[in-house]
Design a protein around this motif. Structure first.
Motif, PDB file in Angstrom:
ATOM      1  N   VAL A 196       4.186  -9.867  -5.427  1.00 51.31           N
ATOM      2  CA  VAL A 196       3.986 -11.318  -5.602  1.00 51.31           C
ATOM      3  C   VAL A 196       5.200 -12.082  -5.073  1.00 51.31           C
ATOM      4  O   VAL A 196       5.058 -13.073  -4.351  1.00 51.31           O
ATOM      5  CB  VAL A 196       3.709 -11.658  -7.086  1.00 51.31           C
ATOM      6  N   LEU A 197       6.402 -11.619  -5.417  1.00 48.74           N
ATOM      7  CA  LEU A 197       7.611 -12.273  -4.914  1.00 48.74           C
ATOM      8  C   LEU A 197       7.729 -12.140  -3.399  1.00 48.74           C
ATOM      9  O   LEU A 197       8.124 -13.098  -2.711  1.00 48.74           O
ATOM     10  CB  LEU A 197       8.843 -11.684  -5.596  1.00 48.74           C
ATOM     11  N   LEU A 198       7.389 -10.974  -2.867  1.00 46.80           N
ATOM     12  CA  LEU A 198       7.427 -10.767  -1.422  1.00 46.80           C
ATOM     13  C   LEU A 198       6.477 -11.723  -0.709  1.00 46.80           C
ATOM     14  O   LEU A 198       6.847 -12.323   0.307  1.00 46.80           O
ATOM     15  CB  LEU A 198       7.078  -9.316  -1.081  1.00 46.80           C
ATOM     16  N   MET A 199       5.282 -11.895  -1.230  1.00 47.92           N
ATOM     17  CA  MET A 199       4.325 -12.797  -0.584  1.00 47.92           C
ATOM     18  C   MET A 199       4.792 -14.250  -0.672  1.00 47.92           C
ATOM     19  O   MET A 199       4.558 -15.038   0.248  1.00 47.92           O
ATOM     20  CB  MET A 199       2.935 -12.631  -1.192  1.00 47.92           C
ATOM     21  N   ALA A 200       5.458 -14.608  -1.763  1.00 48.50           N
ATOM     22  CA  ALA A 200       6.019 -15.956  -1.858  1.00 48.50           C
ATOM     23  C   ALA A 200       7.102 -16.155  -0.807  1.00 48.50           C
ATOM     24  O   ALA A 200       7.169 -17.206  -0.146  1.00 48.50           O
ATOM     25  CB  ALA A 200       6.581 -16.197  -3.253  1.00 48.50           C
TER      26      ALA A 200
ATOM     27  N   ILE B 207       0.834  -1.204   0.000  1.00 49.39           N
ATOM     28  CA  ILE B 207       0.000   0.000   0.000  1.00 49.39           C
ATOM     29  C   ILE B 207       0.872   1.258   0.000  1.00 49.39           C
ATOM     30  O   ILE B 207       0.585   2.230  -0.714  1.00 49.39           O
ATOM     31  CB  ILE B 207      -0.980  -0.020   1.179  1.00 49.39           C
ATOM     32  N   LEU B 208       1.944   1.243   0.786  1.00 48.34           N
ATOM     33  CA  LEU B 208       2.865   2.385   0.779  1.00 48.34           C
ATOM     34  C   LEU B 208       3.510   2.566  -0.595  1.00 48.34           C
ATOM     35  O   LEU B 208       3.721   3.691  -1.046  1.00 48.34           O
ATOM     36  CB  LEU B 208       3.930   2.213   1.855  1.00 48.34           C
ATOM     37  N   GLY B 209       3.820   1.458  -1.258  1.00 46.75           N
ATOM     38  CA  GLY B 209       4.353   1.538  -2.619  1.00 46.75           C
ATOM     39  C   GLY B 209       3.349   2.146  -3.585  1.00 46.75           C
ATOM     40  O   GLY B 209       3.706   2.966  -4.436  1.00 46.75           O
ATOM     41  N   LEU B 210       2.074   1.763  -3.454  1.00 50.45           N
ATOM     42  CA  LEU B 210       1.035   2.349  -4.304  1.00 50.45           C
ATOM     43  C   LEU B 210       0.902   3.847  -4.052  1.00 50.45           C
ATOM     44  O   LEU B 210       0.767   4.635  -5.000  1.00 50.45           O
ATOM     45  CB  LEU B 210      -0.311   1.674  -4.035  1.00 50.45           C
ATOM     46  N   ILE B 211       0.943   4.229  -2.784  1.00 49.61           N
ATOM     47  CA  ILE B 211       0.863   5.653  -2.456  1.00 49.61           C
ATOM     48  C   ILE B 211       2.065   6.398  -3.023  1.00 49.61           C
ATOM     49  O   ILE B 211       1.933   7.494  -3.571  1.00 49.61           O
ATOM     50  CB  ILE B 211       0.739   5.841  -0.932  1.00 49.61           C
ATOM     51  N   GLY B 212       3.247   5.803  -2.896  1.00 47.88           N
ATOM     52  CA  GLY B 212       4.457   6.423  -3.436  1.00 47.88           C
ATOM     53  C   GLY B 212       4.382   6.614  -4.936  1.00 47.88           C
ATOM     54  O   GLY B 212       4.760   7.672  -5.460  1.00 47.88           O
TER      55      GLY B 212
ATOM     56  N   ALA C  76       3.551   3.506 -15.142  1.00 51.09           N
ATOM     57  CA  ALA C  76       2.991   2.188 -15.409  1.00 51.09           C
ATOM     58  C   ALA C  76       4.035   1.098 -15.190  1.00 51.09           C
ATOM     59  O   ALA C  76       3.737   0.039 -14.621  1.00 51.09           O
ATOM     60  CB  ALA C  76       2.448   2.130 -16.836  1.00 51.09           C
ATOM     61  N   ILE C  77       5.256   1.364 -15.619  1.00 49.24           N
ATOM     62  CA  ILE C  77       6.332   0.391 -15.395  1.00 49.24           C
ATOM     63  C   ILE C  77       6.603   0.231 -13.904  1.00 49.24           C
ATOM     64  O   ILE C  77       6.801  -0.885 -13.411  1.00 49.24           O
ATOM     65  CB  ILE C  77       7.605   0.815 -16.169  1.00 49.24           C
ATOM     66  N   ALA C  78       6.573   1.331 -13.176  1.00 49.11           N
ATOM     67  CA  ALA C  78       6.770   1.263 -11.729  1.00 49.11           C
ATOM     68  C   ALA C  78       5.648   0.474 -11.069  1.00 49.11           C
ATOM     69  O   ALA C  78       5.885  -0.301 -10.132  1.00 49.11           O
ATOM     70  CB  ALA C  78       6.838   2.676 -11.145  1.00 49.11           C
ATOM     71  N   LEU C  79       4.423   0.639 -11.541  1.00 52.09           N
ATOM     72  CA  LEU C  79       3.289  -0.101 -10.985  1.00 52.09           C
ATOM     73  C   LEU C  79       3.413  -1.597 -11.255  1.00 52.09           C
ATOM     74  O   LEU C  79       3.183  -2.418 -10.362  1.00 52.09           O
ATOM     75  CB  LEU C  79       1.985   0.441 -11.562  1.00 52.09           C
ATOM     76  N   VAL C  80       3.807  -1.954 -12.465  1.00 53.54           N
ATOM     77  CA  VAL C  80       4.002  -3.371 -12.791  1.00 53.54           C
ATOM     78  C   VAL C  80       5.138  -3.957 -11.955  1.00 53.54           C
ATOM     79  O   VAL C  80       5.039  -5.082 -11.446  1.00 53.54           O
ATOM     80  CB  VAL C  80       4.270  -3.547 -14.308  1.00 53.54           C
ATOM     81  N   ALA C  81       6.216  -3.196 -11.779  1.00 55.18           N
ATOM     82  CA  ALA C  81       7.332  -3.664 -10.945  1.00 55.18           C
ATOM     83  C   ALA C  81       6.887  -3.836  -9.496  1.00 55.18           C
ATOM     84  O   ALA C  81       7.279  -4.811  -8.828  1.00 55.18           O
ATOM     85  CB  ALA C  81       8.492  -2.683 -11.032  1.00 55.18           C
ATOM     86  N   LEU C  82       6.064  -2.922  -9.001  1.00 51.89           N
ATOM     87  CA  LEU C  82       5.546  -3.050  -7.640  1.00 51.89           C
ATOM     88  C   LEU C  82       4.691  -4.302  -7.500  1.00 51.89           C
ATOM     89  O   LEU C  82       4.814  -5.033  -6.511  1.00 51.89           O
ATOM     90  CB  LEU C  82       4.740  -1.806  -7.258  1.00 51.89           C
ATOM     91  N   LEU C  83       3.829  -4.556  -8.456  1.00 51.90           N
ATOM     92  CA  LEU C  83       2.992  -5.753  -8.413  1.00 51.90           C
ATOM     93  C   LEU C  83       3.828  -7.023  -8.451  1.00 51.90           C
ATOM     94  O   LEU C  83       3.586  -7.973  -7.691  1.00 51.90           O
ATOM     95  CB  LEU C  83       1.985  -5.746  -9.566  1.00 51.90           C
ATOM     96  N   ALA C  84       4.823  -7.062  -9.327  1.00 49.83           N
ATOM     97  CA  ALA C  84       5.696  -8.232  -9.405  1.00 49.83           C
ATOM     98  C   ALA C  84       6.481  -8.402  -8.109  1.00 49.83           C
ATOM     99  O   ALA C  84       6.628  -9.517  -7.600  1.00 49.83           O
ATOM    100  CB  ALA C  84       6.646  -8.102 -10.590  1.00 49.83           C
TER     101      ALA C  84
END
Length: 72
Positions: free
Chosen positions: A54-58, A22-27, A43-51
């Motif tokens: 996913v890796l963080l949750m794994a 969430i902090l990443g989304l706000i940033g 958009a690239i930053a958003l895709v990198a945050l999402l990826a």
């Protein structure tokens, strides 16, 4: 339902990972939110945050499984 130490650890680690997302989304919103549309770099930053999320949750899942095995 009794909340034991293991469940508290799982809740805490999961909430911290979600808070980091969430902090990443706000940033990203603060950095790239000047116009009505998200620019290409945003958009690239958003895709990198999402990826990354996913890796963080794994990694969080692997940590929690390992911590559970160490306790047993």
């Amino acid at each position: 339902m009794e909340i034991d130490a293991e469940l508290r650890r799982q809740i805490t680690v999961s909430l911290l990972a979600a808070a980091a997302f969430i902090l990443g989304l706000i940033g990203i919103g603060v950095t790239f939110g000047d116009s009505a549309a998200l620019p290409e770099t945003g958009a690239i930053a958003l895709v990198a945050l999402l990826a990354g999320f996913v890796l963080l949750m794994a990694l969080v899942g692997a940590y929690l499984i390992r911590a559970k095995d160490d306790d047993a």
